[in-house]
Design a protein around this motif. Structure first.
Motif, PDB file in Angstrom:
ATOM      1  N   GLY A  75       0.715  -1.345  -0.135  1.00 37.15           N
ATOM      2  CA  GLY A  75       0.011  -0.008  -0.150  1.00 37.15           C
ATOM      3  C   GLY A  75       0.721   1.244  -0.065  1.00 37.15           C
ATOM      4  O   GLY A  75       0.252   2.388  -0.180  1.00 37.15           O
ATOM      5  N   ASP A  76       1.985   1.199   0.226  1.00 39.24           N
ATOM      6  CA  ASP A  76       3.093   2.349   0.287  1.00 39.24           C
ATOM      7  C   ASP A  76       3.465   2.712  -1.337  1.00 39.24           C
ATOM      8  O   ASP A  76       3.516   1.958  -2.006  1.00 39.24           O
ATOM      9  CB  ASP A  76       4.172   2.293   1.017  1.00 39.24           C
ATOM     10  N   ASP A  77       3.699   3.931  -1.312  1.00 35.17           N
ATOM     11  CA  ASP A  77       4.288   4.464  -2.418  1.00 35.17           C
ATOM     12  C   ASP A  77       5.906   3.948  -2.715  1.00 35.17           C
ATOM     13  O   ASP A  77       6.497   4.266  -1.545  1.00 35.17           O
ATOM     14  CB  ASP A  77       4.199   6.089  -2.556  1.00 35.17           C
ATOM     15  N   PRO A  78       6.300   3.406  -3.912  1.00 39.14           N
ATOM     16  CA  PRO A  78       7.404   3.089  -4.048  1.00 39.14           C
ATOM     17  C   PRO A  78       8.612   4.459  -4.282  1.00 39.14           C
ATOM     18  O   PRO A  78       9.784   4.170  -4.084  1.00 39.14           O
ATOM     19  CB  PRO A  78       7.746   2.174  -5.215  1.00 39.14           C
ATOM     20  N   TRP A  79       8.297   5.470  -4.215  1.00 41.77           N
ATOM     21  CA  TRP A  79       8.885   6.753  -4.613  1.00 41.77           C
ATOM     22  C   TRP A  79       9.985   6.939  -3.508  1.00 41.77           C
ATOM     23  O   TRP A  79      11.219   7.133  -3.874  1.00 41.77           O
ATOM     24  CB  TRP A  79       8.159   7.851  -4.766  1.00 41.77           C
TER      25      TRP A  79
ATOM     26  N   ARG B 268      11.352   4.695  -1.316  1.00 41.39           N
ATOM     27  CA  ARG B 268      12.539   3.757  -1.331  1.00 41.39           C
ATOM     28  C   ARG B 268      13.337   4.158  -2.597  1.00 41.39           C
ATOM     29  O   ARG B 268      14.511   3.887  -2.557  1.00 41.39           O
ATOM     30  CB  ARG B 268      11.822   2.246  -1.427  1.00 41.39           C
ATOM     31  N   ASP B 269      12.611   4.076  -3.982  1.00 41.66           N
ATOM     32  CA  ASP B 269      13.402   4.272  -5.121  1.00 41.66           C
ATOM     33  C   ASP B 269      14.407   5.684  -4.833  1.00 41.66           C
ATOM     34  O   ASP B 269      15.337   5.729  -5.660  1.00 41.66           O
ATOM     35  CB  ASP B 269      12.448   4.383  -6.033  1.00 41.66           C
ATOM     36  N   GLY B 270      13.759   6.654  -4.218  1.00 43.94           N
ATOM     37  CA  GLY B 270      14.593   7.719  -4.140  1.00 43.94           C
ATOM     38  C   GLY B 270      15.921   7.756  -3.388  1.00 43.94           C
ATOM     39  O   GLY B 270      16.831   8.289  -3.820  1.00 43.94           O
ATOM     40  N   TRP B 271      15.634   6.715  -2.352  1.00 44.40           N
ATOM     41  CA  TRP B 271      17.113   6.513  -1.450  1.00 44.40           C
ATOM     42  C   TRP B 271      17.902   5.827  -2.350  1.00 44.40           C
ATOM     43  O   TRP B 271      19.230   6.048  -2.122  1.00 44.40           O
ATOM     44  CB  TRP B 271      16.564   5.673  -0.217  1.00 44.40           C
ATOM     45  N   MET B 272      17.573   4.707  -2.907  1.00 46.64           N
ATOM     46  CA  MET B 272      18.282   4.023  -3.904  1.00 46.64           C
ATOM     47  C   MET B 272      19.238   4.608  -4.977  1.00 46.64           C
ATOM     48  O   MET B 272      20.171   4.414  -5.108  1.00 46.64           O
ATOM     49  CB  MET B 272      17.455   2.642  -4.489  1.00 46.64           C
ATOM     50  N   PHE B 273      18.400   5.715  -5.668  1.00 40.29           N
ATOM     51  CA  PHE B 273      18.921   6.334  -6.575  1.00 40.29           C
ATOM     52  C   PHE B 273      19.863   7.369  -5.935  1.00 40.29           C
ATOM     53  O   PHE B 273      21.170   7.770  -6.384  1.00 40.29           O
ATOM     54  CB  PHE B 273      17.797   7.537  -7.311  1.00 40.29           C
ATOM     55  N   GLN B 274      19.740   7.883  -4.650  1.00 35.33           N
ATOM     56  CA  GLN B 274      20.915   8.545  -4.001  1.00 35.33           C
ATOM     57  C   GLN B 274      22.155   8.003  -3.879  1.00 35.33           C
ATOM     58  O   GLN B 274      23.273   8.101  -3.893  1.00 35.33           O
ATOM     59  CB  GLN B 274      20.303   9.067  -2.499  1.00 35.33           C
ATOM     60  N   VAL B 275      22.023   6.527  -3.618  1.00 34.17           N
ATOM     61  CA  VAL B 275      23.141   5.691  -3.532  1.00 34.17           C
ATOM     62  C   VAL B 275      23.894   5.805  -4.597  1.00 34.17           C
ATOM     63  O   VAL B 275      25.048   5.404  -4.855  1.00 34.17           O
ATOM     64  CB  VAL B 275      22.679   4.217  -2.911  1.00 34.17           C
ATOM     65  N   LEU B 276      23.043   5.342  -5.672  1.00 33.36           N
ATOM     66  CA  LEU B 276      23.647   5.348  -7.244  1.00 33.36           C
ATOM     67  C   LEU B 276      24.297   6.540  -7.456  1.00 33.36           C
ATOM     68  O   LEU B 276      25.625   6.489  -8.120  1.00 33.36           O
ATOM     69  CB  LEU B 276      22.516   5.194  -8.100  1.00 33.36           C
ATOM     70  N   SER B 277      23.801   7.834  -6.992  1.00 34.79           N
ATOM     71  CA  SER B 277      24.454   8.859  -7.386  1.00 34.79           C
ATOM     72  C   SER B 277      25.829   8.993  -6.678  1.00 34.79           C
ATOM     73  O   SER B 277      27.006   9.672  -7.232  1.00 34.79           O
ATOM     74  CB  SER B 277      23.792  10.301  -6.855  1.00 34.79           C
ATOM     75  N   TRP B 278      25.925   8.681  -5.307  1.00 36.49           N
ATOM     76  CA  TRP B 278      26.803   8.627  -4.493  1.00 36.49           C
ATOM     77  C   TRP B 278      28.081   7.656  -5.075  1.00 36.49           C
ATOM     78  O   TRP B 278      29.298   7.936  -5.008  1.00 36.49           O
ATOM     79  CB  TRP B 278      26.618   8.051  -3.170  1.00 36.49           C
ATOM     80  N   ILE B 279      27.873   6.629  -5.590  1.00 43.52           N
ATOM     81  CA  ILE B 279      28.773   5.584  -6.239  1.00 43.52           C
ATOM     82  C   ILE B 279      29.095   6.326  -7.276  1.00 43.52           C
ATOM     83  O   ILE B 279      30.530   6.434  -7.702  1.00 43.52           O
ATOM     84  CB  ILE B 279      27.904   4.360  -6.604  1.00 43.52           C
ATOM     85  N   ALA B 280      28.132   6.986  -8.388  1.00 38.70           N
ATOM     86  CA  ALA B 280      28.887   7.604  -9.624  1.00 38.70           C
ATOM     87  C   ALA B 280      29.864   8.696  -9.224  1.00 38.70           C
ATOM     88  O   ALA B 280      30.858   8.990  -9.666  1.00 38.70           O
ATOM     89  CB  ALA B 280      27.819   8.115 -10.272  1.00 38.70           C
TER      90      ALA B 280
END
Length: 263
Positions: free
Chosen positions: A73-77, A79-91
């Motif tokens: 019932g929760d919005d994935p945004w 969780r996905d926003g946090w994961m994308f921050q990790v991608l950004s940090w890796i990049a």
């Protein structure tokens, strides 16, 4: 290597990189490590260190899995926003191995900068650039930049939240034992020290040079001055939410594998 970067420079508009996932399994393992609170371990690996895998407890694994899971019932945004921050940090670490880059928070609800990177003049010990990150995983990149990113950057350009920026910088400089924070931040009041970095997901419409120019149109009016003040990072992905879920599932599996029995 999890992410490969291809640099671009669009005249005075901005400069940056496009991202391509080189190994999704390695990426998922790195995201899992960050979710476990082991970002320092990942950072050292990204800088080229060869390290043994740290132990993982059942309680740490439970917290990481919760971070990587979207409840019914929760919005994935979030969780996905946090994961994308990790991608950004890796990049960011791929672009500047060993750089002074703030680690991602292990909290979906964290308020503040999406990320922060400091560049130092090691001779004088002062900060020459404080790079403020905005990381957006979105299906509407141009609208997101106009509605969400530009107002944030305008606020920083006008001097708003300078106290927050200084506090974040001091916290990050505390990880650098050879740097005097008081000397390092003495010129942060000058606007040209504030640099900006937008990392954003894009579809086909913004995946080539012409598309990126449309995407970042107006950047040089929001943060004036030389193009080095304006970074743009793009990640071309189809079916964004499905892809995020697939990587999250792999990261959860990686967490579960790492749990040591009877720890």
């Amino acid at each position: 290597m999890s992410i490969n970067l291809t640099p671009f420079e669009h005249d005075v508009l901005c400069r940056g990189n496009t991202w391509v996932i080189a190994d999704e399994d390695v990426l998922a393992q790195q995201i899992a490590r960050v979710a476990l609170g082991q970002s320092r371990h990942v950072q050292r690996i990204l800088a080229g260190a060869l390290l043994a895998t740290p132990a993982t407890t059942n309680s740490a694994a439970a917290g990481a899995i919760e971070l990587l899971t979207v409840s019914a019932g929760d919005d994935p945004w979030h969780r996905d926003g946090w994961m994308f921050q990790v991608l950004s940090w890796i990049a960011a670490h791929r672009a500047t191995p060993g750089g002074i880059i703030r680690a991602p928070h292990t909290n979906h609800a964290h308020k503040g900068f999406d990320g922060l990177e400091l560049e130092l003049d090691h001779k004088s010990g002062t900060v020459t650039a404080a790079v403020i990150f905005e990381d957006k995983a979105t299906d509407n990149p141009r609208r997101t930049i106009q509605k969400d990113v530009w107002p944030e950057f305008k606020a920083f350009e006008s001097g708003e939240r300078e106290n927050v920026l200084v506090a974040e910088m001091i916290g990050l400089l505390a990880t650098q034992p050879n740097v005097d924070p008081d000397i390092a931040i003495q010129n942060v009041i000058w606007k040209n020290v504030r640099h900006y970095r937008i990392s954003i997901t894009v579809g086909d419409a913004h995946s080539d040079e012409a598309g990126r120019r449309r995407l970042f149109k107006g950047y040089d009016e929001i943060a004036t001055g030389p193009s080095r003040r304006r970074r743009g990072e793009t990640f071309h992905v189809k079916n964004l939410r499905q892809w995020m879920q697939s990587v999250a599932d792999k990261a959860i599996a990686a967490v579960q594998v790492e749990v040591k029995p009877n720890v």
